[in-house]
Design a protein around this motif. Structure first.
Motif, short mmCIF file in Angstrom:
data_model
loop_
_atom_site.label_atom_id
_atom_site.label_comp_id
_atom_site.label_asym_id
_atom_site.label_seq_id
_atom_site.Cartn_x
_atom_site.Cartn_y
_atom_site.Cartn_z
N UNK A 519 -16.50 32.06 26.46
CA UNK A 519 -16.90 33.82 25.83
C UNK A 519 -17.22 32.91 24.06
N UNK A 520 -16.04 32.10 23.22
CA UNK A 520 -15.99 32.39 22.06
C UNK A 520 -16.78 32.04 21.63
N UNK A 521 -17.70 31.09 22.21
CA UNK A 521 -18.82 29.53 21.78
C UNK A 521 -19.39 29.64 22.30
N UNK A 522 -19.80 31.69 22.76
CA UNK A 522 -20.96 31.99 23.63
C UNK A 522 -22.47 32.30 22.46
N UNK A 523 -22.52 31.87 21.28
CA UNK A 523 -23.31 31.69 20.67
C UNK A 523 -23.99 31.01 19.97
N UNK A 524 -23.03 29.07 20.47
CA UNK A 524 -22.74 28.07 19.91
C UNK A 524 -23.52 27.72 21.25
N UNK A 525 -24.98 27.00 21.74
CA UNK A 525 -25.47 26.72 22.42
C UNK A 525 -24.60 25.49 23.28
N UNK A 526 -24.76 24.65 22.24
CA UNK A 526 -24.39 23.40 22.55
C UNK A 526 -22.53 23.43 23.07
N UNK A 527 -21.69 24.22 22.16
CA UNK A 527 -19.90 24.38 22.92
C UNK A 527 -19.80 25.05 23.88
N UNK A 528 -20.72 26.60 24.11
CA UNK A 528 -20.85 27.07 25.49
C UNK A 528 -21.31 25.98 26.78
N UNK A 529 -22.53 25.43 25.83
CA UNK A 529 -22.82 24.63 27.70
C UNK A 529 -21.75 22.93 27.99
N UNK A 530 -20.70 22.67 26.95
CA UNK A 530 -19.63 21.52 27.07
C UNK A 530 -18.37 22.52 28.04
N UNK A 531 -18.32 23.84 27.24
CA UNK A 531 -17.28 23.63 28.23
C UNK A 531 -17.59 24.32 29.10
N UNK A 532 -18.86 25.08 29.71
CA UNK A 532 -19.12 25.30 30.87
C UNK A 532 -19.19 23.99 31.84
N UNK A 533 -19.97 23.02 31.20
CA UNK A 533 -19.71 21.46 31.91
C UNK A 533 -18.37 21.37 32.14
N UNK A 534 -17.16 21.39 31.28
CA UNK A 534 -16.46 20.57 31.82
C UNK A 534 -16.11 21.70 32.57
N UNK A 535 -15.23 23.22 31.99
CA UNK A 535 -14.77 24.68 33.66
C UNK A 535 -15.56 23.76 35.15
N UNK A 536 -17.02 23.43 35.36
CA UNK A 536 -17.33 22.87 36.99
C UNK A 536 -16.38 22.30 37.28
N UNK A 537 -16.82 20.88 36.16
CA UNK A 537 -15.93 19.91 36.58
C UNK A 537 -14.22 19.79 36.81
N UNK A 538 -13.75 20.95 36.12
CA UNK A 538 -12.16 21.29 36.93
C UNK A 538 -12.40 22.40 37.90
#
Length: 698
Positions: A519-538
């Motif tokens: 949510x905090x980094x939705x405007x930054x694609x790379x960080x948004x994707x990094x958080x999403x990837x780690x969330x999926x892994x978690x």
């Protein structure tokens, strides 16, 4: 002397492996653009989806080659482009994850080698002349098990179909109990004790070895009940080939293991042990690397004498014994026929205790008698034993994979230096290819994803044992796995699930961090994707941990004699009127049986004689039973055993039939999404069960 066609058939797997390995190693190191890697992965995935439906060894080998190729590309990419050393903390986390990934790839590759061409060995007939049949000593070691468990095995061993003058049964009692001596005297078996319990089971077997003389030795754990035809169906190979030191058969468990019972999946998922006995051991057999498993096996005395008896240097005397015999040039064999049935561990705690001993012993062998070192083993044998030993290092990588996404979500540390798109482009094909390939290879023996549940449930307990055994291989003692216990009520074994509850809570917190970061980094694609990837892994890790926790919810088990499903044609005879009533059994146990009648029994009949005849296995049963209850044509009966002869007849009827365990592999082939569905449903069902019971208590 092998014919030319047999030589070609034997050499084909080696040639294909060599050529495939060279091609894969060469092609996998070629670095290409991210888009080209994606297109290549998609093309290979489509080929895999087509190939996996094709029967035959070639399709299996091709899938293994494609999976190895994709996985090698991932590992080379990880080693070449994703390592960045910023500080000691980040470097430590990064190298820890890399260690776990390299270990997993090694295990994957060794597994492919091990299962490249499973040998489906058939039974070898004995000579028609019985005078050529060897004498057999049957060893049944026991220490603290209940006599009610042991007597089934002893009576079944005495009833095995073999010339009486060449069959000698020995009860090896390291507990030195008077009631066991009395039982042995009563039934007429040899009772053997020793002055001390040095070297535990291996010492017990060696003591008996020194006081017996038969050419062959059959070993059964005291809860493993052999079928009558056990020796008839196994010894033929020992007679036909004098160089075979060992013929091992599967260890089948007729009671439910903790995963089957606590997750309520017995009818949907193969038992945990099926993979090893159904697929891994036939794979070992191809390489002449069958492992001795401590029970349900026949060994040659001269082979044991050549290595100074059963191995005593480690707590897994069985696998170490077969390794030492094979170093001496002896051959081994595996017959994938279930010829004995035993009791599984009753609880998760007992299951963990058993696996602790296995892990400690295999790591001890790795340190003290490493299969990669020393003389006497072929390359295939070295790979098979290496795979078996390295497998038990799994607790450490398993814990690393569970905790790894927290490195970024909690601390903001990048432990894979690459864009999320690049990571997904390499890691997703690697995971998909390995899942699809192993699903095809393992088929009905092990379902996808469940391996992670099995490992996660016990990883935190085995990890310190593995570390200690690696650095101090002489430490640790043999622990006996208790069998035949009861669980009087449903309960959550908090001691056994506490570590995974802690990991689960950390994963839940990490998930909130991941959602907040997206949510905090939705405007930054790379960080948004990094958080999403780690969330999926978690999230994936959390699903596995939840399943591992629910295994610790112990289900009530109050039957000392598990019911065994069997449809046998029998006759119930009224001893007073002499009338006979045809029926068919639904299930059997040492305590009684359930039968379906063609029509209701007449009123007033309270006791009947159960008559069963099996000409193939030379089984004749005529034992009285009391009618417990009757509902229309369904009748429940309780055995009224009069003496040891009746007890033996009951054991033969239940456990002695050649087809008693023929259904052990009757599972459909694996479908990964279906396996995931079963896992999710099992977790949901048990969570609902706990919630409803809590609500009733309130």
């Amino acid at each position: 002397m092998m014919s030319p066609s047999e030589r070609i058939g034997r050499a084909t797997p080696y040639i294909l492996i060599l050529l495939g390995t060279l091609l894969v190693l060469t092609a996998s190191q070629a670095m290409i653009s991210l888009a080209a890697q994606a297109y290549l992965s998609i093309a290979i995935l489509l080929c895999t989806l087509v190939i996996r439906r094709r029967p035959g060894h070639f399709a299996r080998l091709l899938m293994m080659g494609l999976s190895t190729f994709i996985s090698l590309r991932y590992i080379f990419w990880r080693l070449s482009y994703t390592l960045e050393f910023e500080n000691w903390f980040q470097t430590s986390l990064m190298l820890t994850l890399l260690f776990a990934e390299v270990y997993s790839w090694i295990i994957l590759f060794l597994g492919y080698m091990q299962l490249v061409w499973p040998l489906n060995r058939k039974e070898c007939p004995l000579p028609d002349d019985e005078s050529l049949w060897p004498s057999v000593d049957v060893f049944i070691p026991t220490y603290n098990e209940d006599l009610s468990v042991v007597r089934n095995t002893v009576l079944a061993a005495m009833a095995m179909d073999w010339p009486a003058d060449r069959l000698h049964v020995y009860l090896l009692d390291d507990g030195r109990r008077p009631e066991f001596r009395n039982f042995a005297d009563e039934v007429g078996v040899n009772y053997v004790i020793r002055a001390n319990n040095q070297h535990a089971k291996a010492g017990n077997l060696n003591h008996a070895l020194a006081h017996t003389s038969s050419e062959l030795i059959a070993v059964f754990d005291c809860d493993h009940i052999p079928v009558k035809s056990f020796l008839i169906r196994t010894v033929g190979w020992m007679v036909q080939n004098r160089d075979i030191s060992l013929i091992q058969t599967p260890q089948h468990f007729y009671s439910l293991d903790p995963f089957q019972r606590n997750l309520d999946i017995s009818e949907h998922i193969p038992p945990e042990s099926n993979l090893f006995y159904g697929l891994v051991q036939p794979g070992n057999d191809f390489w002449n690397a069958t492992l001795f498993c401590g029970s349900c096996a026949v060994l040659r005395r001269t082979a044991l004498v050549s290595i100074d008896g059963f191995a005593v240097e480690t707590v897994t005397e069985d696998a170490h014994t077969s390794l030492r015999m094979q170093r001496k040039g002896w051959e081994s064999a595996y017959l994938r026929e279930t010829l004995a049935g035993g009791l599984a561990t009753e609880s998760l705690a007992l299951h963990v205790g058993q696996r602790i001993r296995w892990a400690r012993g295999m790591v001890q062998i790795f340190r003290t008698d490493n299969p990669l070192l020393g003389r006497g083993l072929s390359l295939g044998q070295r790979f098979c034993y290496l795979s078996a030993m390295l497998h038990f290092f799994f607790p450490i990588p398993r814990i690393i994979f569970l905790l790894a996404p927290m490195a970024f979500l909690f601390f903001g540390e990048n432990i894979i230096y690459a864009t999320p798109l690049a990571v997904m482009t390499y890691v997703v094909p690697h995971l998909l290819q390995s899942v699809l390939t192993q699903s095809r290879m393992q088929g009905r023996w092990r379902y996808s994803i469940w391996n992670y549940v099995y490992e996660t449930a016990i990883a935190t307990f085995l990890a310190p044992v593995v570390v200690v055994a690696f650095f101090a291989p002489r430490r640790g003692t043999f622990n006996v796995t208790a069998k035949g216990g009861l669980i009087t009520k449903d309960y959550l074994d908090t001691r056994m699930v506490r570590p995974n509850i802690v990991i689960g809570c950390l994963l839940v917190i990490a998930s909130f961090f991941g959602i907040h970061g997206m949510i905090d980094h939705r405007a930054t694609p790379v960080l948004f994707q990094t958080y999403g990837m780690n969330l999926l892994w978690t999230t994936a890790n959390l699903l596995i941990v939840l399943a591992a926790v629910t295994v610790g919810y112990e289900r009530r088990q109050v039957r000392r004699a598990p019911r065994i499903s069997a449809q046998l044609d029998i006759v119930l005879r009224d001893p007073e009127q002499g009338k006979r009533y045809p029926a068919q059994t639904q299930d059997l146990s040492k305590g009684g049986l359930s039968v379906t009648m063609l029509g209701p029994l007449p009123q007033g009949v309270q006791v009947v004689e159960v008559e069963y005849i099996n000409k193939r296995d030379k089984i004749t049963t005529c034992v009285p039973a009391r009618i417990v209850n009757q509902r229309d044509v369904l009748v429940r009966l309780e055995w009224m055993s009069r003496d040891t002869q009746d007890e033996t007849a009951i054991i033969e009827m239940i456990f002695g039939r050649s087809d008693a365990w023929s259904q052990w592999s009757n599972y459909s082939n694996d479908k990964p999404f279906h396996s995931l569905t079963i896992l999710t449903r099992s977790i949901a069902n048990l969570l609902m069960l706990v919630i409803l019971r809590r609500a009733r208590q309130v």
